[in-house]
Design an enzyme around this catalytic site. Structure first.
Site, PDB file in Angstrom:
ATOM      1  N   GLY B  69       0.810  -1.210   0.000  1.00 17.51           N
ATOM      2  CA  GLY B  69       0.000   0.000   0.000  1.00 17.51           C
ATOM      3  C   GLY B  69       0.847   1.265   0.000  1.00 17.51           C
ATOM      4  CB  THR B  70       3.951   2.165   1.807  1.00 16.78           C
ATOM      5  OG1 THR B  70       3.387   2.219   3.122  1.00 16.78           O
ATOM      6  CG2 THR B  70       5.063   3.197   1.688  1.00 16.78           C
ATOM      7  CD  GLN B 177      -7.277   0.443   7.426  1.00 15.23           C
ATOM      8  OE1 GLN B 177      -8.050  -0.495   7.625  1.00 15.23           O
ATOM      9  NE2 GLN B 177      -6.041   0.441   7.918  1.00 15.23           N
ATOM     10  CB  SER B 197      -2.499  -2.745   1.377  1.00 22.04           C
ATOM     11  OG  SER B 197      -1.800  -3.679   2.165  1.00 22.04           O
ATOM     12  CB  SER B 198      -1.962  -8.047  -0.543  1.00 20.82           C
ATOM     13  OG  SER B 198      -1.979  -9.365  -0.082  1.00 20.82           O
ATOM     14  CG  HIS B 199      -0.597  -6.265   5.029  1.00 24.73           C
ATOM     15  ND1 HIS B 199      -0.818  -5.905   6.340  1.00 24.73           N
ATOM     16  CD2 HIS B 199      -0.105  -5.169   4.411  1.00 24.73           C
ATOM     17  CE1 HIS B 199      -0.455  -4.638   6.504  1.00 24.73           C
ATOM     18  NE2 HIS B 199      -0.024  -4.173   5.354  1.00 24.73           N
ATOM     19  CB  THR B 235      11.543 -10.013 -10.506  1.00 24.20           C
ATOM     20  OG1 THR B 235      12.807  -9.971 -11.154  1.00 24.20           O
ATOM     21  CG2 THR B 235      10.867 -11.340 -10.787  1.00 24.20           C
ATOM     22  CB  CYS B 326       2.607   3.058   9.428  1.00 16.86           C
ATOM     23  SG  CYS B 326       2.379   1.658   8.337  1.00 16.86           S
TER      24      CYS B 326
END
Lengths: 392, 392
Positions: B69-70, B177, B197-199, B235, B326
């Site tokens: 996300g960052t 979010q 963001s995935s997590h 990659t 964060c």
């Protein structure tokens, strides 16, 4: 499928995937969170940092994890340049560096940094004489890859770093191709900063690392960055880092045996190609003065364009490459071929064969069979016709 | 351990980990390689891009994958600013944005971009009147989070984007979010660029995405970038992306049910806290005009410093947070609290409770028990003494 492109990427080791799975389930906390879920992640991260330092014979506080080799190169070089005093921020790099450093070069130039390029000698080596010709009084940082991803040629970093340090110049080295393939000891190499990638050593993609010798002054590319001691922003990928370190440890444990196996496979390929009278020649001939990574064979299969050779091999179930995967699809001689002053037509005949954990002598023999078949099928087709047909 | 910090990060879903494992083993090729091993990876990547576009009701060519996300925020905002004509490169953002955008702000200012900040109204909302006050003729891009990570307050993006588009200004929104928690449709929101963001959606760490509406002009942060259509170098983490998309699909399938469950849990917490006479109040009181993410409760547990509350909960096996992970460890009121003009002493009493897939009503009740215990234990200790003792 016979995979002979381990220099582009490797399959993740089962042990690394198990670590990833376990950490993603049991230690999923955000390593920045102050509760126990975060603390567990933070302590795994600390363990990985110590382990990485150990693998490099370095210090824990010199290790920073990144999202891959490219980001490692970006952040290491840019952060160190930021930390150099004005009047000492000129950057010198070899023309053979990975595409990521060439991309960074353009970015740095836009930001106002001065960047110089240097070519190697005919053996693909950077010598102190070459450094001498290119160093300026304001050069503060030099980047020299540990080994080339296309030719496998290893640079004499210990000698070069000693030369640079006497002149108050720092050395960064891209160790993406050498880490866990040959020893990468901080003090032996003498480099001030090193870059690494996980997916070249049987770890997951999306993870890398930077080592910056503690004491070297650097400043964040993004001031105010909170993670990785200010080097890199964003939630730390602890499961990925754990899997990377698991893979790195395993690969280093098997390093000496793999080195010997790859040396034998390399000799087998070159000797058999010669015996079968295949027009194969190394891009940089082996010599008494040069060292190469034995798992990489960068060669010309004369009379065939590299892209054609690669596609013919692929059609018969063998994956080889025409050079760095990061530049694949760009039908131009690579930076390395240009740096070696290989004529354009010859450069386009380049192919890279690279070995790994599952490669056997049968794979090598099958590749030679394909090359031989290609020679027979060529019949009376003219060489340049092939090149044209399968050219850009 | 009872985990109530899902807004910081989520455990990866089993299905996502299975996808990661399978892709890392079967589709490990470098998606830039032109042989079949690379082609297989490239086709999985394409599938993921199409699927992500589908989940957003967007177009395939608008999807770019990142390392989180960052990086998504960094690249989306910076690339779009680069693409704006000179004289239209002023950037406007809310003060409540995620730390990553505040870090980018400093970077952009060093590069010479002008950046303006805007505060929300007392309900934590950005209105068109607020935009009107802050837009300058040279403002080209505005960044407004879809929902706040600490208060859960959702911004009226559809209204704001319509207002901005009439004034020839682009809108970026950080949807980290909200994605897979509430509908995030490109056309409904009207934003020109979105970050993910995935997590946060039960996918692996180290993966994110950007959506940039096709037709929006942008220029790479690093000119010459070859991957992700020039947006991001390195990659491509195909196994991670596959795992992210698997998690996103799954979480979106369960989104409506989760929303209802979280609404009930939220109501239960607030009602029971009131019934037990606990001094708990929402940082932004619910109102008829505001919408919040029901899985986030951003509140003050009055008379206790947030960090003390968090540690006491942790000691009793419950993970909650004092705000964005964060910024955790930085003992200062968060950007959000400052933007809401919460007085410093009150801001330091903030805690965030956030629910997820495994949260039950028993967890909520246990948290209330801990709060109640803390009240009893407090005895005749003076409030300000607590704050001092566990303060900075």
């Amino acid at each position: 499928m016979i995979y002979l492109d381990y220099a582009a990427t490797t399959p993740a080791a089962k042990e690394a995937l198990d670590a990833f799975q376990k950490l993603s389930t049991d230690v999923y906390g955000n390593s920045s969170s102050l509760h126990d879920a975060g603390g567990k992640a933070e302590s795994i991260l600390r363990y990985c940092r110590q382990k990485m330092a150990e693998l490099l014979s370095g210090e824990e506080e010199g290790v920073y994890f990144t999202s891959g080799g490219t980001e490692a190169n970006f952040l290491a070089i840019h952060s160190i340049l930021n930390g150099l005093p004005a009047g000492k921020q000129r950057f010198l790099m070899t023309e053979m560096e990975h595409q990521s450093i060439h991309i960074l070069k353009r970015h740095l130039e836009i930001l106002g940094f001065e960047v110089d390029l240097m070519k190697p000698n005919a053996s693909g080596i950077i010598t102190t004489e070459i450094l001498e010709r290119h160093l300026r009084p304001d050069t503060g940082l030099v980047s020299i890859q540990h080994a080339n991803s296309e030719t496998g040629v290893i640079q004499p970093l210990a000698k070069l770093s000693a030369y640079l340090h006497k002149r108050d110049v720092l050395l960064h080295s891209d160790c993406v191709q050498t880490f866990a393939k040959i020893p990468v000891g901080i003090d032996e190499l003498g480099a001030d900063a090193l870059s690494f990638s996980s997916h070249k050593v049987y770890g997951p993609k999306g993870v890398g690392a930077v080592y910056i010798r503690p004491g070297v002054n650097w400043k964040p590319v993004y001031p105010g960055t909170l993670h990785e001691n200010g080097l890199k922003s964003g939630t730390v990928n602890v499961p990925g880092i754990g899997a990377f370190i698991t893979a790195a440890e395993l690969t280093i444990k098997r390093m000496d045996a793999a080195y010997l196996k790859h040396q034998e496979l390399r000799a087998r390929f070159l000797e058999k190609a010669k015996a079968r009278k295949l027009p194969v020649s190394l891009a940089v001939p082996d010599s008494a003065n040069s060292h190469v990574l034995p798992h990489i064979i960068g060669c010309f299969f004369h009379s065939f364009e590299g892209q054609y050779t690669m596609l013919e091999c692929n059609r018969r179930g063998i994956c080889i490459s025409t050079g760095s995967a990061c530049s694949a699809g760009y039908h131009e001689p690579s930076n390395t071929m240009k740096a070696l002053l290989v004529p354009r037509e010859l450069a386009l005949q380049f192919v890279r064969i690279s070995f790994g954990c599952d490669t056997t002598s049968e794979h090598v023999d099958k590749l030679l069979d394909v090359f031989e078949d290609m020679m027979h099928e060529k019949g009376d087709h003219r060489i340049d016709r092939r090149i044209k047909t399968y050219g850009s």
